[in-house]
Design a protein around this motif. Sequence first.
Motif, PDB file in Angstrom:
ATOM      1  N   TYR A 190       0.951  -1.251  -0.102  1.00 11.32           N
ATOM      2  CA  TYR A 190      -0.030   0.042   0.055  1.00 11.32           C
ATOM      3  C   TYR A 190       0.943   1.274  -0.083  1.00 11.32           C
ATOM      4  CZ  TYR A 190      -2.433   3.816   2.087  1.00 11.32           C
ATOM      5  OH  TYR A 190      -3.068   4.969   2.646  1.00 11.32           O
ATOM      6  N   TYR A 191       1.797   1.321   0.942  1.00 12.23           N
ATOM      7  CA  TYR A 191       2.794   2.423   0.811  1.00 12.23           C
ATOM      8  C   TYR A 191       3.736   2.673  -0.164  1.00 12.23           C
ATOM      9  CZ  TYR A 191       1.911   3.189   5.844  1.00 12.23           C
ATOM     10  OH  TYR A 191       0.955   3.474   7.017  1.00 12.23           O
ATOM     11  N   ILE A 226      -5.232   0.147   3.025  1.00  8.72           N
ATOM     12  CA  ILE A 226      -4.582  -1.023   3.096  1.00  8.72           C
ATOM     13  C   ILE A 226      -5.740  -2.141   3.109  1.00  8.72           C
ATOM     14  CG2 ILE A 226      -3.822  -2.770   5.044  1.00  8.72           C
ATOM     15  CD1 ILE A 226      -1.992  -0.403   6.102  1.00  8.72           C
ATOM     16  N   THR A 249      -2.543  -2.952  15.303  1.00  5.34           N
ATOM     17  CA  THR A 249      -2.613  -3.339  13.930  1.00  5.34           C
ATOM     18  C   THR A 249      -3.784  -2.943  13.170  1.00  5.34           C
ATOM     19  OG1 THR A 249      -1.469  -5.656  14.754  1.00  5.34           O
ATOM     20  CG2 THR A 249      -2.881  -5.689  12.656  1.00  5.34           C
ATOM     21  N   ILE A 251      -3.644   0.639  12.325  1.00  9.19           N
ATOM     22  CA  ILE A 251      -2.521   1.099  11.217  1.00  9.19           C
ATOM     23  C   ILE A 251      -3.423   0.738   9.887  1.00  9.19           C
ATOM     24  CG2 ILE A 251      -0.794   0.170   9.804  1.00  9.19           C
ATOM     25  CD1 ILE A 251       0.407  -0.451  12.735  1.00  9.19           C
ATOM     26  N   ILE A 252      -4.129  -0.361   9.957  1.00  8.99           N
ATOM     27  CA  ILE A 252      -4.930  -0.573   8.596  1.00  8.99           C
ATOM     28  C   ILE A 252      -6.021   0.287   8.389  1.00  8.99           C
ATOM     29  CG2 ILE A 252      -6.613  -2.675   7.766  1.00  8.99           C
ATOM     30  CD1 ILE A 252      -5.036  -4.702   8.965  1.00  8.99           C
ATOM     31  N   SER A 287      -5.247   3.762   7.239  1.00  7.62           N
ATOM     32  CA  SER A 287      -5.015   4.001   5.562  1.00  7.62           C
ATOM     33  C   SER A 287      -6.216   4.229   4.696  1.00  7.62           C
ATOM     34  CB  SER A 287      -4.493   2.565   4.980  1.00  7.62           C
ATOM     35  OG  SER A 287      -5.313   1.642   5.108  1.00  7.62           O
ATOM     36  N   ARG A 292       6.295   9.471   5.769  1.00 11.03           N
ATOM     37  CA  ARG A 292       5.608   8.412   5.364  1.00 11.03           C
ATOM     38  C   ARG A 292       6.470   6.765   5.380  1.00 11.03           C
ATOM     39  NH1 ARG A 292       1.551   8.053   1.505  1.00 11.03           N
ATOM     40  NH2 ARG A 292       2.011   6.354   0.586  1.00 11.03           N
ATOM     41  N   ARG A 299       6.160   5.854   9.035  1.00 11.73           N
ATOM     42  CA  ARG A 299       4.761   5.646   9.349  1.00 11.73           C
ATOM     43  C   ARG A 299       4.836   4.136   8.873  1.00 11.73           C
ATOM     44  NH1 ARG A 299       0.260   8.288  10.428  1.00 11.73           N
ATOM     45  NH2 ARG A 299       1.460  10.213  10.307  1.00 11.73           N
ATOM     46  N   LEU A 300       5.456   3.671   7.753  1.00 13.76           N
ATOM     47  CA  LEU A 300       5.302   2.397   7.270  1.00 13.76           C
ATOM     48  C   LEU A 300       5.957   1.409   8.243  1.00 13.76           C
ATOM     49  CD1 LEU A 300       5.086   0.168   4.926  1.00 13.76           C
ATOM     50  CD2 LEU A 300       7.245   0.981   4.048  1.00 13.76           C
ATOM     51  N   ARG A 308       5.775   1.344  11.224  1.00 21.67           N
ATOM     52  CA  ARG A 308       4.748   0.854  12.502  1.00 21.67           C
ATOM     53  C   ARG A 308       4.193  -0.450  12.205  1.00 21.67           C
ATOM     54  NH1 ARG A 308       0.125   5.010  13.051  1.00 21.67           N
ATOM     55  NH2 ARG A 308      -0.149   4.517  10.706  1.00 21.67           N
ATOM     56  N   ILE A 309       4.105  -0.825  10.980  1.00 17.83           N
ATOM     57  CA  ILE A 309       3.546  -2.389  10.639  1.00 17.83           C
ATOM     58  C   ILE A 309       4.305  -3.389  11.497  1.00 17.83           C
ATOM     59  CG2 ILE A 309       4.698  -2.982   8.647  1.00 17.83           C
ATOM     60  CD1 ILE A 309       0.868  -3.500   9.381  1.00 17.83           C
ATOM     61  N   PHE A 310       5.775  -3.168  11.644  1.00 19.59           N
ATOM     62  CA  PHE A 310       6.356  -3.998  12.257  1.00 19.59           C
ATOM     63  C   PHE A 310       6.123  -4.303  13.899  1.00 19.59           C
ATOM     64  CE2 PHE A 310       8.916  -2.990   8.765  1.00 19.59           C
ATOM     65  CZ  PHE A 310       9.368  -4.071   8.256  1.00 19.59           C
ATOM     66  N   LEU A 363       3.346  -5.595  14.438  1.00 21.52           N
ATOM     67  CA  LEU A 363       2.906  -6.862  14.338  1.00 21.52           C
ATOM     68  C   LEU A 363       3.887  -7.819  15.033  1.00 21.52           C
ATOM     69  CD1 LEU A 363       0.861  -6.272  11.651  1.00 21.52           C
ATOM     70  CD2 LEU A 363       1.046  -8.833  12.061  1.00 21.52           C
ATOM     71  N   PHE A 364       5.356  -7.593  14.635  1.00 21.74           N
ATOM     72  CA  PHE A 364       6.253  -8.551  15.162  1.00 21.74           C
ATOM     73  C   PHE A 364       6.189  -8.816  16.503  1.00 21.74           C
ATOM     74  CE2 PHE A 364       7.782  -7.862  10.704  1.00 21.74           C
ATOM     75  CZ  PHE A 364       7.862  -9.247  10.276  1.00 21.74           C
ATOM     76  N   PHE A 419       3.876  -9.660  18.223  1.00 18.15           N
ATOM     77  CA  PHE A 419       3.031 -10.827  18.477  1.00 18.15           C
ATOM     78  C   PHE A 419       4.009 -12.140  18.788  1.00 18.15           C
ATOM     79  CE2 PHE A 419      -0.793  -9.083  16.548  1.00 18.15           C
ATOM     80  CZ  PHE A 419      -1.353  -9.091  17.733  1.00 18.15           C
ATOM     81  N   SER A 420       5.220 -12.007  17.838  1.00 18.93           N
ATOM     82  CA  SER A 420       6.148 -13.379  17.721  1.00 18.93           C
ATOM     83  C   SER A 420       6.486 -13.972  19.233  1.00 18.93           C
ATOM     84  CB  SER A 420       7.175 -12.981  16.929  1.00 18.93           C
ATOM     85  OG  SER A 420       8.060 -11.977  17.640  1.00 18.93           O
TER      86      SER A 420
END
Lengths: 275, 275, 275, 275
Positions: A184-185, A198, B45, B48-49, B52, B131, B134-135, B137-139, B141-142, B144-145
């Motif tokens: 998306y980005y 997204i 999460t 972030i979604i 967008s 920008r 900002r992208l 930020r999706i990390f 999610l990790f 969670f690991s």
Amino acid sequence: MNNTIEEQTWSRKNLYKVLEVTRGKKSRASIIFNTVLLTTISLNTFAIILHSVKSLRHDFDTFFSDFEYFSVVFFTIEYFARLWVCVENEKYKHPVWGRLRYIFSWGALIDLLAIMPFYLSNFTSDTGLIRILRLFRIFRLFKFSRYVHALKVIENVFKEKREELILSVVFFLFMLLISSSTMYYIENAAQPKVFSSIPATLWWGVTTITSVGYGDTYPVTTLGKILGGFVAVAGVAMFALPTGIFVSGFNEHLKSTKPQEKKYKYCPHCGEALE
Amino acid sequence: MNNTIEEQTWSRKNLYKVLEVTRGKKSRASIIFNTVLLTTISLNTFAIILHSVKSLRHDFDTFFSDFEYFSVVFFTIEYFARLWVCVENEKYKHPVWGRLRYIFSWGALIDLLAIMPFYLSNFTSDTGLIRILRLFRIFRLFKFSRYVHALKVIENVFKEKREELILSVVFFLFMLLISSSTMYYIENAAQPKVFSSIPATLWWGVTTITSVGYGDTYPVTTLGKILGGFVAVAGVAMFALPTGIFVSGFNEHLKSTKPQEKKYKYCPHCGEALE
Amino acid sequence: MNNTIEEQTWSRKNLYKVLEVTRGKKSRASIIFNTVLLTTISLNTFAIILHSVKSLRHDFDTFFSDFEYFSVVFFTIEYFARLWVCVENEKYKHPVWGRLRYIFSWGALIDLLAIMPFYLSNFTSDTGLIRILRLFRIFRLFKFSRYVHALKVIENVFKEKREELILSVVFFLFMLLISSSTMYYIENAAQPKVFSSIPATLWWGVTTITSVGYGDTYPVTTLGKILGGFVAVAGVAMFALPTGIFVSGFNEHLKSTKPQEKKYKYCPHCGEALE
Amino acid sequence: MNNTIEEQTWSRKNLYKVLEVTRGKKSRASIIFNTVLLTTISLNTFAIILHSVKSLRHDFDTFFSDFEYFSVVFFTIEYFARLWVCVENEKYKHPVWGRLRYIFSWGALIDLLAIMPFYLSNFTSDTGLIRILRLFRIFRLFKFSRYVHALKVIENVFKEKREELILSVVFFLFMLLISSSTMYYIENAAQPKVFSSIPATLWWGVTTITSVGYGDTYPVTTLGKILGGFVAVAGVAMFALPTGIFVSGFNEHLKSTKPQEKKYKYCPHCGEALE
């Protein structure tokens, strides 16, 4: 009086044997009933499919609605007959609680879902709701599941390999979210309509990871194509995961259900039988 | 004085037990903290979604930025708390070098990556850089690991089958380069815009070998179609390779982690050992 | 005189050890040479790819042609050096016949193919031929194969499972021909341009069976869609075949190369060692 | 008289050995006949394919029809010769019933199907019917099956794993019907032409589940895309099923057909049995 109860029990037992798919020799009545039921479910499936074709819907309107009435009446009688005789099953033998438990069993819920929408649609005149209720008729297909013993195997593999399958799903979601967000980005500037957000990009993600590739959304920038290529490759590689899980799941299951030759039938030293 | 240190150690040990996911009985504090953390990651999460989506971004602008502030503060406190207590872990027990080693551990780097972009974006007014930050930020999610123990299995399969997987990648790259270069020479004359160069043709190669087939690039000449057909077939066949590797990898792993019970170690009758 | 021959033999042996990838401790000279060779092959790959990009081709024209000259000179020296020292290998020890056999070995042919096109292109001014000769440069990639020991595994699996793989190919061709011919007869009337002949329909067949589905050719008639559906399903199912073959091939191979524990090292009855 | 019968039997036996593919040493006549037959089948395949190309059809019209006459004559002689000698086979030894049983055997039906369309097309002047009869010529390809011994393996795997394969098909149909019906109700309003009825939507279902994804039909509504995503993922996961079945089927088959050598049946030292 006592005689009547016994007689009733006797006839209920007989009906139970007719209705339920049991192993061993089947009576003629059972074979006839199950053939009629299977035929009705099959014809219902065809009716639902054909009814969606406009020209057929108009030409055979009365036929379709007559068949619908017949099916619902037949399935309703079947539902209540099963509810009456279910107490013959050890699991549901209590006349009240047993029947209640039966109502919430998988099979009974499917049977209910097959007839309920018809009755509910009589209480409303909202065409949108009627449309949705009509959709539920497709669940009549699930009435087949009573006859597919092999579904048990799938169920067992799912249970045994639950953890690995959950892992696969988690992995898939991770990959989907990370790749779609990044895409998306990358692509948003070049294709602001297609990769508009997204959630919209998730559609690209799913069609790429599963390698469906309809061609309605695909990256056009160099960076997007590089990411897209990695995602496509990772997608194929990732689906090797559940395949492997299923394969080993099936193999294990088959091994444990098939009789296995024992290594030693008798102790090689003293000759005594082992087990 | 000594008392204070001991007390400090005691409370640090407690905090360590609250923060780290350990086996065995969990304290109420640990359960609450981990639930809050997992919820915050999940909500991040979603944020972030949803952020967008243009319409949502405009309507709930304050809400999104407030939630972002809260998340960063929460994750920052978490990061420093973990850095303080990490010395309780045997691996990082030295107060200075242990903590340094912890900072460069996988988990700590992910935690840092989850908060760093926010702070960095305050030092710049370049919207392009913001920008990109900002992208990152999706990390988050990790994060969670930490909770997905099963990732260990994947990691082990990757390690054990490393050589074969590298081989698959090498094979894939070989096939991709050879087929794309040849296709470029064949199709370039007929479709000079689509197959404009080898790097551009690589996109065709990837979408064909992975069988995604968006339909934006495909050969139109007879020779190109013949080559394309071979590549498509070879692609499917080639992905049988990593599948096979994964399958056998998983099977081996499962076999070696599952306790395999022998039926009889000794003959139950005469006591002789049965191998 | 004798001394000179010995010296020559000695230096040839040394050069052989430098050039050939052998197991065991490598000399510094060997490491340097192989690093330079690997780097040159890699740079050649990049040069071929980048040279196809029009803008780069124009801007760095001299650089590309200089690098091409350097590569060909380097690979030519390498070729003749290997030809000189190959007699050190037991397989090619005869000074004439051994060298001739070496020339027709896989590795030597690849080395020749990497330089030959350059020399041949000097004998012609036909741009079409020069274009094709230029294409052959991509085979320089195969020079990598000397370093990929693992290719041996693939080769062995192919050899061991040859019959099953041929069967898969035969099956695929059968399915392709039958389905494409039938589809041609079905769709030709509706789409005379797309499904213009059986050879043209083969392209539809390949993209469907491999599930690439570019979307340039697909059936539009009802009968054609029914056949297309069956072919798509059969295609996926059919590729389960080679996957299964590869999987079991790999497993068998791994089993036979890994040391297997013997069941009995000593006879449990008399204590004698078994093999 | 008796002599003549014996002679006839003798020559019939010889012809049988020439025609049938048997194990063991082949006579020169058998090798020649089978080579000619295989060549004729191959050339027929090419002729059928090339005849569909308009330009070739016009230019080589006489050649194609001459070759067709030759093929039919050759295959007709072959058919009756096989019918005459089939009684040499133990399975069909009765001169009348054996021959009748042979006529309805798989091989003989294929042979008949290869020539019948030609003769039938002489009884009709309906170009549509002639077109269809012409299509049947492609079944001449099946005459190859006599030579592909390995087809036996496939047949056996199908037989052994019949239940699981039926299960896969049932599962596939279930998924296809449920997903297509639901998709029809979701997408019909947005794309009334593409998703015009459930039968039309089945085409979408097949191309998505098999991940072909031509791109002629795909959901555009959010709800439709969500369902489409689930179906695509479920489709890939579901095809892991038959793959797993085939893999384990092949493995089992190979294990049971390959002679498994035990290393020692008896201890070579004391003579005790080692199992």
